[in-house]
Motif scaffolding. Structure first.
Motif, mmCIF file in Angstrom:
data_model
loop_
_atom_site.group_PDB
_atom_site.id
_atom_site.type_symbol
_atom_site.label_atom_id
_atom_site.label_comp_id
_atom_site.label_asym_id
_atom_site.label_seq_id
_atom_site.Cartn_x
_atom_site.Cartn_y
_atom_site.Cartn_z
ATOM 1 N N CYS A 1 0.827 -1.209 0.000
ATOM 2 C CA CYS A 1 0.000 0.000 0.000
ATOM 3 C C CYS A 1 0.864 1.264 0.000
ATOM 4 C CB CYS A 1 -0.909 -0.013 1.223
ATOM 5 S SG CYS A 1 -1.871 1.476 1.407
ATOM 6 N N ALA B 1 -0.237 4.236 0.958
ATOM 7 C CA ALA B 1 -1.011 5.230 1.705
ATOM 8 C C ALA B 1 -0.128 6.332 2.286
ATOM 9 C CB ALA B 1 -1.798 4.549 2.825
ATOM 10 N N VAL C 1 0.235 8.892 -0.250
ATOM 11 C CA VAL C 1 -1.042 9.588 -0.468
ATOM 12 C C VAL C 1 -1.304 10.571 0.676
ATOM 13 C CG1 VAL C 1 -3.554 9.284 -0.594
ATOM 14 C CG2 VAL C 1 -2.051 7.729 -1.846
ATOM 15 N N CYS D 1 -1.256 5.395 -7.538
ATOM 16 C CA CYS D 1 -0.884 4.138 -6.890
ATOM 17 C C CYS D 1 -1.131 3.006 -7.891
ATOM 18 C CB CYS D 1 -1.724 3.917 -5.631
ATOM 19 S SG CYS D 1 -1.541 2.244 -4.980
ATOM 20 N N HIS E 1 -1.941 0.069 -7.552
ATOM 21 C CA HIS E 1 -2.980 -0.893 -7.170
ATOM 22 C C HIS E 1 -4.382 -0.291 -7.186
ATOM 23 C CE1 HIS E 1 0.553 -3.053 -6.031
ATOM 24 N NE2 HIS E 1 0.839 -2.197 -5.070
ATOM 25 N N CYS F 1 -6.696 -3.037 -5.434
ATOM 26 C CA CYS F 1 -7.217 -2.337 -4.254
ATOM 27 C C CYS F 1 -8.528 -1.630 -4.586
ATOM 28 C CB CYS F 1 -6.185 -1.319 -3.764
ATOM 29 S SG CYS F 1 -6.708 -0.473 -2.264
ATOM 30 N N LEU G 1 -6.345 -2.699 0.141
ATOM 31 C CA LEU G 1 -4.976 -2.988 0.589
ATOM 32 C C LEU G 1 -4.558 -2.027 1.689
ATOM 33 C CD1 LEU G 1 -2.996 -3.673 -2.725
ATOM 34 C CD2 LEU G 1 -3.789 -5.323 -1.036
ATOM 35 N N THR H 1 -6.615 4.052 3.476
ATOM 36 C CA THR H 1 -7.155 5.192 2.727
ATOM 37 C C THR H 1 -8.216 4.760 1.710
ATOM 38 O OG1 THR H 1 -5.147 5.012 1.395
ATOM 39 C CG2 THR H 1 -5.224 6.808 2.957
ATOM 40 N N MET H 2 -8.314 3.449 1.428
ATOM 41 C CA MET H 2 -9.388 2.957 0.558
ATOM 42 C C MET H 2 -10.608 2.540 1.381
ATOM 43 S SD MET H 2 -10.378 2.497 -2.536
ATOM 44 C CE MET H 2 -9.168 2.283 -3.846
ATOM 45 N N CYS I 1 -8.180 7.746 -1.162
ATOM 46 C CA CYS I 1 -8.335 6.701 -2.185
ATOM 47 C C CYS I 1 -9.814 6.358 -2.360
ATOM 48 C CB CYS I 1 -7.534 5.461 -1.805
ATOM 49 S SG CYS I 1 -5.765 5.787 -1.675
HETATM 50 S S1 SF4 Z 1 -5.103 2.665 -3.755
HETATM 51 FE FE1 SF4 Z 1 -5.042 1.119 -2.133
HETATM 52 S S2 SF4 Z 1 -2.933 0.343 -2.159
HETATM 53 FE FE2 SF4 Z 1 -2.949 2.301 -3.221
HETATM 54 S S3 SF4 Z 1 -2.489 3.820 -1.639
HETATM 55 FE FE3 SF4 Z 1 -4.713 3.700 -1.795
HETATM 56 S S4 SF4 Z 1 -5.271 2.219 -0.201
HETATM 57 FE FE4 SF4 Z 1 -3.070 1.943 -0.571
#
Ligand code: SF4
Length: 367
Positions: free
Chosen positions: A313, A315, A318, A328, A330, A335, A341, A344-345, A352
């Motif tokens: 991750c 994060a 971010v 990112c 992913h 993610c 992952l 922040t998601m 995210c």
């Molecule tokens: S998209 Fe997912 S893996 Fe990428 S920074 Fe955000 S929470 Fe982490």
């Protein structure tokens, strides 16, 4: 303007956007500190209304997101003990720890409960004297008063089966750390209005002087944010660096003194680990000497190994504005909110999550 709808008025928004375009002559980088502001900006496309020379960077003001993996691992270690009812805010349940998350732990039989308030956890403790009840107390200065109140209420009720797993953080040290980072590009900050409702605006006066950067206390509705941006840009164009309160309908200089008294009575400041920022001096709150009996780490002699570094991750990047969520690798593939992952998601205030919800189509289109 006094009512909420007035702060969403498209005609007024257009007028402020026009004023901003008239005002700006330089290239400016602003950070909105709070995740609630980030969601409002992305949801309403506020960043896309600004001149190209004005960049908004999203900050670390999401309490779930900045809670370090080690604290999630501690919560998981408690949740797996049969005698314990682990309680927390719903957003925390799906934040990945090193190897697990609390929702999965709950699915395997752990007694993990999501609550709206730590005072509900006190009630559960009173109703279950044979069990231990732990509230995972995360958040900024906004949640600290009610977390403090829960300890005082448990004490008043004579409960000996209630404790807090504390991961409380305070905003000004994070702003200072970000502003002083060697690769920092941020020239002004939009401070989180709800935090200042509790703590007042005075805390930021010396910070703005030390950093020589404008700090504008800003709310969460579209017009609040546009007015905050306009005020910050006015200062930047005038080479000024002071605290300005654009959220005066809720914030005054002194803040909520009763709430501050609660924090001071129960907590003391301490160094704190932040996801993405590392350990920041005097940036956290822990239970003070008088309330050690309510500290879950001491009560259960928690000794959890440090979380492994090198997670996939991003994060941390971010949360400090070094990358945007779509950058990112992913984002939207490995993610997603259903299979996160990183925090922040997951969080309702995570950057995210905001981009996934409101900008995913654009991100996919641009790939
Ligand atoms: S998209 Fe997912 S893996 Fe990428 S920074 Fe955000 S929470 Fe982490």
């Amino acid at each position: 303007m006094r009512f909420l709808e007035e702060f969403r008025d498209p005609a007024m928004a257009s007028l402020i956007v026009h004023r901003i375009h008239q005002l700006v002559t330089g290239n400016w980088v602003l950070m909105e500190v709070c995740g609630g502001q980030t969601h409002s900006i992305i949801r309403h496309g506020i960043d896309q209304l600004l001149p190209d020379s004005v960049e908004l960077i999203h900050g670390p003001g999401c309490p779930v997101c900045v809670t370090p993996t080690h604290c999630i691992d501690e919560a998981l270690a408690l949740a797996t003990q049969e005698s314990i009812i682990l309680t927390t805010f719903a957003d925390m349940l799906r934040v990945p720890g090193s190897h697990d998350d609390m929702l999965a732990c709950k699915a395997r039989g752990a007694d993990v409960r999501s609550l709206y308030s730590p005072l509900d956890a006190v009630k559960i403790a009173a109703e279950n004297p044979e069990r231990e009840v732990v509230f995972f107390a995360v958040g900024f200065e906004t949640t600290a008063p009610v977390n403090a109140l829960s300890v005082l209420q448990a004490q008043a009720l004579g409960l000996t089966n209630f404790s807090l797993l504390v991961s409380q953080v305070t905003v000004p040290p994070a702003i200072e750390a970000i502003a002083r980072a060697p690769d920092n590009r941020i020239q002004a900050f939009l401070a989180a209005g709800h935090v200042c409702t509790v703590m007042g605006s005075w805390q930021y006066e010396s910070l703005a002087r030390r950093l020589a950067k404008p700090i504008v206390i800003t709310g969460f509705e579209p017009l609040d944010i546009l007015l905050g941006i306009e005020a910050a840009l006015q200062q930047l164009e005038q080479n000024a660096a002071r605290v300005e309160n654009q959220y005066a309908r809720y914030v005054d200089r002194g803040g909520n003194l009763q709430a501050q008294e609660l924090i001071q009575k129960v907590f003391t400041t301490s160094d704190q680990d932040w996801r993405g920022l590392g350990i920041l001096l005097q940036s956290g709150l822990t239970l003070n000497e008088r309330y050690q009996a309510y500290d879950a780490r001491k009560r259960f002699a928690l000794d959890v190994a440090p979380a492994a570094r090198g997670t996939r991750c991003h994060a941390g990047e971010v949360l400090t504005g070094r990358i945007r969520p779509q950058q990112c690798p992913h984002f939207g593939s490995e993610c997603t909110p259903d299979s996160p992952l990183g925090a922040t998601m997951v969080s309702g205030e995570g950057a995210c999550a905001a981009y996934y919800r409101y900008r995913r189509a654009a991100a996919v289109h641009n790939v």
